[in-house]
Design a protein around this motif. Structure first.
Motif, PDB file in Angstrom:
ATOM      1  N   ASP A  51      34.045  31.650  20.410  1.00 59.05           N
ATOM      2  CA  ASP A  51      34.474  32.723  20.572  1.00 59.05           C
ATOM      3  C   ASP A  51      34.262  33.759  21.781  1.00 59.05           C
ATOM      4  OD1 ASP A  51      36.600  32.019  18.910  1.00 59.05           O
ATOM      5  OD2 ASP A  51      34.921  33.021  17.221  1.00 59.05           O
ATOM      6  N   LEU A  52      32.156  33.646  22.219  1.00 60.82           N
ATOM      7  CA  LEU A  52      31.566  33.683  22.686  1.00 60.82           C
ATOM      8  C   LEU A  52      32.221  33.588  24.202  1.00 60.82           C
ATOM      9  CD1 LEU A  52      29.611  36.357  22.811  1.00 60.82           C
ATOM     10  CD2 LEU A  52      28.232  34.774  22.461  1.00 60.82           C
ATOM     11  N   TYR A  53      32.798  32.246  23.861  1.00 60.25           N
ATOM     12  CA  TYR A  53      32.634  31.633  25.354  1.00 60.25           C
ATOM     13  C   TYR A  53      34.371  32.316  26.242  1.00 60.25           C
ATOM     14  CZ  TYR A  53      35.392  28.395  28.364  1.00 60.25           C
ATOM     15  OH  TYR A  53      36.147  28.024  29.469  1.00 60.25           O
ATOM     16  N   GLU A  54      35.157  32.955  25.069  1.00 60.16           N
ATOM     17  CA  GLU A  54      35.951  33.181  25.028  1.00 60.16           C
ATOM     18  C   GLU A  54      36.282  34.730  25.657  1.00 60.16           C
ATOM     19  OE1 GLU A  54      39.493  31.665  25.309  1.00 60.16           O
ATOM     20  OE2 GLU A  54      38.771  30.238  25.263  1.00 60.16           O
ATOM     21  N   LYS A  55      35.009  35.605  25.145  1.00 60.87           N
ATOM     22  CA  LYS A  55      35.049  37.414  25.464  1.00 60.87           C
ATOM     23  C   LYS A  55      34.693  36.842  26.894  1.00 60.87           C
ATOM     24  CE  LYS A  55      34.260  38.859  20.916  1.00 60.87           C
ATOM     25  NZ  LYS A  55      33.300  38.770  19.963  1.00 60.87           N
ATOM     26  N   VAL A  56      33.742  36.319  27.439  1.00 57.38           N
ATOM     27  CA  VAL A  56      32.559  35.925  28.213  1.00 57.38           C
ATOM     28  C   VAL A  56      33.949  35.190  29.861  1.00 57.38           C
ATOM     29  CG1 VAL A  56      31.342  34.699  30.080  1.00 57.38           C
ATOM     30  CG2 VAL A  56      30.768  35.586  27.084  1.00 57.38           C
ATOM     31  N   ARG A  57      34.827  34.966  29.153  1.00 55.46           N
ATOM     32  CA  ARG A  57      35.563  33.778  30.380  1.00 55.46           C
ATOM     33  C   ARG A  57      36.899  35.427  30.625  1.00 55.46           C
ATOM     34  NH1 ARG A  57      34.093  30.234  32.985  1.00 55.46           N
ATOM     35  NH2 ARG A  57      35.427  31.689  34.216  1.00 55.46           N
ATOM     36  N   ILE A  58      36.511  36.623  30.049  1.00 57.22           N
ATOM     37  CA  ILE A  58      37.274  37.571  30.462  1.00 57.22           C
ATOM     38  C   ILE A  58      37.337  38.223  31.712  1.00 57.22           C
ATOM     39  CG2 ILE A  58      38.467  39.907  29.369  1.00 57.22           C
ATOM     40  CD1 ILE A  58      39.772  37.829  26.703  1.00 57.22           C
ATOM     41  N   VAL A  59      35.011  38.649  30.893  1.00 50.50           N
ATOM     42  CA  VAL A  59      34.624  39.512  31.603  1.00 50.50           C
ATOM     43  C   VAL A  59      34.681  38.489  32.913  1.00 50.50           C
ATOM     44  CG1 VAL A  59      32.366  40.528  32.378  1.00 50.50           C
ATOM     45  CG2 VAL A  59      33.121  40.507  29.902  1.00 50.50           C
ATOM     46  N   LEU A  60      34.377  37.217  33.482  1.00 51.54           N
ATOM     47  CA  LEU A  60      34.241  37.057  34.633  1.00 51.54           C
ATOM     48  C   LEU A  60      35.544  37.138  34.914  1.00 51.54           C
ATOM     49  CD1 LEU A  60      32.308  33.466  33.529  1.00 51.54           C
ATOM     50  CD2 LEU A  60      31.477  36.169  34.626  1.00 51.54           C
ATOM     51  N   ASP A  61      36.322  36.759  34.865  1.00 48.17           N
ATOM     52  CA  ASP A  61      38.069  36.853  35.010  1.00 48.17           C
ATOM     53  C   ASP A  61      37.837  37.348  35.612  1.00 48.17           C
ATOM     54  OD1 ASP A  61      38.118  33.647  34.663  1.00 48.17           O
ATOM     55  OD2 ASP A  61      39.376  34.202  33.420  1.00 48.17           O
ATOM     56  N   GLU A  62      37.750  38.683  35.075  1.00 55.53           N
ATOM     57  CA  GLU A  62      37.994  40.494  35.881  1.00 55.53           C
ATOM     58  C   GLU A  62      36.848  40.528  36.710  1.00 55.53           C
ATOM     59  OE1 GLU A  62      37.407  43.938  33.449  1.00 55.53           O
ATOM     60  OE2 GLU A  62      38.122  43.479  32.193  1.00 55.53           O
ATOM     61  N   ASN A  63      35.677  40.354  36.738  1.00 56.96           N
ATOM     62  CA  ASN A  63      35.217  40.405  37.592  1.00 56.96           C
ATOM     63  C   ASN A  63      34.745  39.205  39.081  1.00 56.96           C
ATOM     64  OD1 ASN A  63      33.341  41.757  36.230  1.00 56.96           O
ATOM     65  ND2 ASN A  63      31.669  39.899  36.030  1.00 56.96           N
ATOM     66  N   LYS A  64      36.137  38.453  38.744  1.00 59.81           N
ATOM     67  CA  LYS A  64      36.773  37.167  40.283  1.00 59.81           C
ATOM     68  C   LYS A  64      37.758  37.678  40.537  1.00 59.81           C
ATOM     69  CE  LYS A  64      37.955  32.818  41.403  1.00 59.81           C
ATOM     70  NZ  LYS A  64      37.750  31.144  40.616  1.00 59.81           N
ATOM     71  N   ALA A  65      37.924  38.952  40.045  1.00 59.45           N
ATOM     72  CA  ALA A  65      39.970  39.537  40.107  1.00 59.45           C
ATOM     73  C   ALA A  65      39.285  40.736  41.617  1.00 59.45           C
ATOM     74  CB  ALA A  65      40.711  39.718  39.326  1.00 59.45           C
ATOM     75  N   GLU A  66      38.322  41.330  40.945  1.00 56.93           N
ATOM     76  CA  GLU A  66      37.163  42.263  41.683  1.00 56.93           C
ATOM     77  C   GLU A  66      36.982  42.249  43.009  1.00 56.93           C
ATOM     78  OE1 GLU A  66      36.357  44.908  38.671  1.00 56.93           O
ATOM     79  OE2 GLU A  66      38.088  44.837  37.283  1.00 56.93           O
ATOM     80  N   ARG A  67      36.377  41.160  42.472  1.00 55.64           N
ATOM     81  CA  ARG A  67      35.134  41.131  43.983  1.00 55.64           C
ATOM     82  C   ARG A  67      35.204  41.006  45.153  1.00 55.64           C
ATOM     83  NH1 ARG A  67      34.132  33.917  43.721  1.00 55.64           N
ATOM     84  NH2 ARG A  67      36.606  34.107  44.780  1.00 55.64           N
ATOM     85  N   HIS A  68      36.826  41.492  46.112  1.00 58.64           N
ATOM     86  CA  HIS A  68      36.997  41.329  46.876  1.00 58.64           C
ATOM     87  C   HIS A  68      36.949  43.317  46.869  1.00 58.64           C
ATOM     88  CE1 HIS A  68      40.956  41.839  45.059  1.00 58.64           C
ATOM     89  NE2 HIS A  68      41.392  42.903  46.063  1.00 58.64           N
ATOM     90  N   ILE A  69      37.046  43.329  46.381  1.00 57.68           N
ATOM     91  CA  ILE A  69      36.991  45.291  46.158  1.00 57.68           C
ATOM     92  C   ILE A  69      35.699  45.583  46.505  1.00 57.68           C
ATOM     93  CG2 ILE A  69      37.655  47.321  45.135  1.00 57.68           C
ATOM     94  CD1 ILE A  69      40.024  45.671  43.370  1.00 57.68           C
ATOM     95  N   ARG A  70      34.976  45.088  45.617  1.00 58.06           N
ATOM     96  CA  ARG A  70      33.373  45.204  46.150  1.00 58.06           C
ATOM     97  C   ARG A  70      32.967  44.629  47.205  1.00 58.06           C
ATOM     98  NH1 ARG A  70      33.467  43.214  40.670  1.00 58.06           N
ATOM     99  NH2 ARG A  70      32.860  40.899  41.301  1.00 58.06           N
ATOM    100  N   GLY A  71      33.217  43.748  47.993  1.00 59.33           N
ATOM    101  CA  GLY A  71      32.952  44.023  49.112  1.00 59.33           C
ATOM    102  C   GLY A  71      33.166  44.512  50.194  1.00 59.33           C
ATOM    103  N   ASN A  73      33.952  47.470  49.555  1.00 63.24           N
ATOM    104  CA  ASN A  73      33.238  48.977  49.026  1.00 63.24           C
ATOM    105  C   ASN A  73      32.001  49.159  49.861  1.00 63.24           C
ATOM    106  OD1 ASN A  73      35.696  50.240  47.952  1.00 63.24           O
ATOM    107  ND2 ASN A  73      34.441  49.841  46.399  1.00 63.24           N
ATOM    108  N   ALA A  74      31.126  47.914  49.516  1.00 62.47           N
ATOM    109  CA  ALA A  74      30.271  47.499  50.368  1.00 62.47           C
ATOM    110  C   ALA A  74      30.306  47.438  51.543  1.00 62.47           C
ATOM    111  CB  ALA A  74      28.939  46.052  49.528  1.00 62.47           C
ATOM    112  N   THR A  75      30.783  46.847  52.187  1.00 62.12           N
ATOM    113  CA  THR A  75      30.764  46.924  54.002  1.00 62.12           C
ATOM    114  C   THR A  75      31.214  47.978  54.500  1.00 62.12           C
ATOM    115  OG1 THR A  75      32.137  44.484  53.379  1.00 62.12           O
ATOM    116  CG2 THR A  75      32.224  45.910  56.288  1.00 62.12           C
ATOM    117  N   ARG A  81      26.551  54.258  56.731  1.00 65.17           N
ATOM    118  CA  ARG A  81      25.200  54.671  57.112  1.00 65.17           C
ATOM    119  C   ARG A  81      24.687  54.434  58.262  1.00 65.17           C
ATOM    120  NH1 ARG A  81      25.050  51.207  52.395  1.00 65.17           N
ATOM    121  NH2 ARG A  81      24.574  49.682  53.307  1.00 65.17           N
ATOM    122  N   ILE A  82      25.547  53.245  58.770  1.00 64.83           N
ATOM    123  CA  ILE A  82      24.719  53.088  60.398  1.00 64.83           C
ATOM    124  C   ILE A  82      25.416  54.127  61.270  1.00 64.83           C
ATOM    125  CG2 ILE A  82      25.574  51.240  62.194  1.00 64.83           C
ATOM    126  CD1 ILE A  82      25.344  49.358  60.526  1.00 64.83           C
TER     127      ILE A  82
END
Length: 88
Positions: A51-71, A73-75, A81-82
């Motif tokens: 059950d906990l694994y399923e909850k973590v999977r949801i969060v990790l999948d969400e993070n994976k889907a959003e990582r290009h946005i975070r990248g 924004n960081a750029t 700043r430069i």
């Protein structure tokens, strides 16, 4: 499986679910490698607490889907700043 490893996997998973943390953030918080976090919450946790694994999977999948946005924004922030340092 070692009780310590099982406890670590559960602790990491609970942290990720509660905070929405990325694998990298969880690794830094608990002072373990990203590989350890990923193995614990993706492989070991499945056998320990499904059950906990399923909850973590949801969060990790969400993070994976959003990582290009975070990248992106960081750029953007980096170049802001430069630019601001060059104009001063």
């Amino acid at each position: 499986m070692n009780d310590l490893v099982e406890k670590r996997a559960q602790t990491l998973a609970e942290y990720i679910v509660e905070t929405g943390a990325t694998v990298r953030a969880a690794a830094k918080r608990f002072d373990v490698s990203k590989s350890t976090v990923h193995t614990d919450v993706s492989l070991r946790l499945k056998d320990i607490d499904h059950d906990l694994y399923e909850k973590v999977r949801i969060v990790l999948d969400e993070n994976k889907a959003e990582r290009h946005i975070r990248g992106g924004n960081a750029t953007r922030e980096k170049y802001k700043r430069i630019t601001s340092l060059q104009s001063d």
